[in-house]
Write a protein that holds these residues in place. Structure first.
Motif, short mmCIF file in Angstrom:
data_model
loop_
_atom_site.label_atom_id
_atom_site.label_comp_id
_atom_site.label_asym_id
_atom_site.label_seq_id
_atom_site.Cartn_x
_atom_site.Cartn_y
_atom_site.Cartn_z
N THR A 1 0.84 -1.19 0.00
CA THR A 1 0.00 0.00 0.00
C THR A 1 0.88 1.25 0.00
OG1 THR A 1 -0.20 -0.19 2.41
CG2 THR A 1 -2.03 -1.02 1.09
N ARG A 2 0.27 2.35 -0.39
CA ARG A 2 0.96 3.62 -0.55
C ARG A 2 1.33 4.23 0.80
NH1 ARG A 2 3.50 4.59 -4.20
NH2 ARG A 2 1.86 4.29 -5.74
N VAL A 3 2.57 4.66 0.90
CA VAL A 3 3.05 5.49 2.01
C VAL A 3 3.74 6.68 1.38
CG1 VAL A 3 3.27 3.58 3.66
CG2 VAL A 3 5.23 4.20 2.23
N ARG A 4 4.11 7.65 2.19
CA ARG A 4 4.78 8.86 1.70
C ARG A 4 6.08 9.07 2.45
NH1 ARG A 4 2.85 10.29 -3.07
NH2 ARG A 4 0.65 9.85 -3.13
N VAL A 5 7.08 9.54 1.74
CA VAL A 5 8.36 9.89 2.33
C VAL A 5 8.48 11.41 2.23
CG1 VAL A 5 10.87 9.62 2.25
CG2 VAL A 5 9.37 7.70 1.59
N THR B 1 13.35 7.05 7.98
CA THR B 1 12.94 6.93 9.37
C THR B 1 11.44 6.75 9.46
OG1 THR B 1 12.71 9.32 9.63
CG2 THR B 1 14.87 8.37 10.18
N SER B 2 11.00 6.20 10.58
CA SER B 2 9.57 6.01 10.86
C SER B 2 9.43 5.72 12.35
CB SER B 2 9.03 4.81 10.05
OG SER B 2 9.38 3.60 10.69
N PRO B 3 8.21 5.53 12.82
CA PRO B 3 8.07 5.14 14.22
C PRO B 3 8.77 3.82 14.54
CG PRO B 3 5.97 5.89 13.35
CD PRO B 3 6.92 5.81 12.19
N TRP B 4 9.08 3.02 13.51
CA TRP B 4 9.70 1.72 13.72
C TRP B 4 11.19 1.71 13.43
CZ3 TRP B 4 5.09 1.88 10.69
CH2 TRP B 4 3.94 1.57 11.42
N SER B 5 11.76 2.81 13.03
CA SER B 5 13.18 2.80 12.65
C SER B 5 14.09 2.49 13.83
CB SER B 5 13.58 4.10 11.97
OG SER B 5 13.26 5.23 12.73
N GLY B 6 13.65 2.75 15.05
CA GLY B 6 14.44 2.42 16.23
C GLY B 6 14.58 0.93 16.48
N PRO C 1 6.31 9.28 -3.26
CA PRO C 1 5.58 8.04 -3.01
C PRO C 1 6.53 6.87 -2.75
CG PRO C 1 5.64 8.46 -5.36
CD PRO C 1 6.29 9.65 -4.67
N ALA C 2 6.06 5.95 -1.93
CA ALA C 2 6.75 4.69 -1.67
C ALA C 2 5.65 3.68 -1.33
CB ALA C 2 7.75 4.83 -0.54
N LEU C 3 6.03 2.47 -1.06
CA LEU C 3 5.07 1.42 -0.72
C LEU C 3 5.47 0.75 0.59
CD1 LEU C 3 4.79 -0.28 -4.23
CD2 LEU C 3 3.03 1.13 -3.12
N ALA C 4 4.47 0.29 1.33
CA ALA C 4 4.70 -0.52 2.53
C ALA C 4 4.24 -1.93 2.22
CB ALA C 4 3.91 0.03 3.71
N LEU C 5 5.08 -2.90 2.53
CA LEU C 5 4.74 -4.31 2.36
C LEU C 5 4.20 -4.84 3.68
CD1 LEU C 5 4.73 -7.04 0.90
CD2 LEU C 5 7.17 -7.24 1.46
N PHE D 1 5.72 8.27 6.23
CA PHE D 1 4.41 8.43 6.85
C PHE D 1 3.47 7.36 6.33
CE2 PHE D 1 6.41 12.48 7.38
CZ PHE D 1 6.02 12.85 8.68
N PHE D 2 2.85 6.65 7.28
CA PHE D 2 1.91 5.59 6.96
C PHE D 2 0.50 6.10 7.07
CE2 PHE D 2 5.78 3.45 7.84
CZ PHE D 2 5.72 2.21 7.23
N PRO D 3 -0.45 5.54 6.31
CA PRO D 3 -1.85 5.96 6.46
C PRO D 3 -2.38 5.59 7.84
CG PRO D 3 -1.63 4.19 4.82
CD PRO D 3 -0.26 4.54 5.28
#
Length: 181
Positions: A69-73, A142-147, A81-85, A173-175
């Motif tokens: 699904t679509r995420v944004r950087v 980076t994201s909330p999970w990058s740590g 645009p980017a995608l999250a698996l 950024f995730f939806p």
């Protein structure tokens, strides 16, 4: 001889996909795993790319699922645009026979054909490394999970017929449905 069929999900697949997700992510502390609700919610958002919701069908039964699904950087004052698996799931009775790898590869191939450049995943590095994923933080993402380190991963897709664009770097950024998982 029964073969594995890989294809985008269709309207009749919603129930079977829910069952595969529920079985694959079953935990004793929840009646319905959050991954089931995540997919249901993502279907109604701008993040949904129908061609990138892939099922693995074996003997007429949906046994695997991989969703991009679509995420944004956000970088340099704009977004790319980017995608999250995820989620990726295989019915427990068909695990460890290659269906998960096949459905993930089918989703990544479809994304490449659409001209996508970047896929992010939070998952087991031992599994995702076979597709070429590497640590996302080392790519400036980076994201909330990058740590979490190694499980936060990214894959730069090969150039498609749409050309070779720059790979975005910055905060991912995730939806909203992702915040509930």
């Amino acid at each position: 001889m029964t073969t594995l069929r890989l294809r985008p999900e269709g309207p009749a697949d919603t129930g079977p996909i829910r069952r595969v997700l529920a079985a694959a992510f079953a935990r004793p502390d929840v009646s319905t795993p959050p991954e089931v609700g995540l997919v249901d919610e993502l279907r109604g958002t701008d993040a949904w790319v129908p061609e990138l919701a892939m099922v693995a069908e074996y003997g007429g039964e949906v046994v695997g699922y991989a969703l991009l699904t679509r995420v944004r950087v956000r970088a340099d004052g704009g977004t790319a645009p980017a995608l999250a698996l995820g989620p990726v799931a295989v019915a427990p009775h068909r695990q460890r026979v290659g269906h998960g790898s096949a459905v993930v590869q089918a989703a990544l191939d479809a994304a490449t054909e659409l001209g996508e450049r970047l896929v992010l995943v939070l998952g087991d590095p031992a599994f995702y490394r076979r597709f070429g994923f590497t640590r996302a933080d080392r790519m400036g993402l980076t994201s909330p999970w990058s740590g979490l380190g190694d499980p936060w991963q990214a894959l730069v897709l090969p150039p498609s017929t749409n050309g070779d664009g720059p790979v975005p770097r910055g905060e991912v950024f995730f939806p909203p449905p992702w915040s509930r998982v």
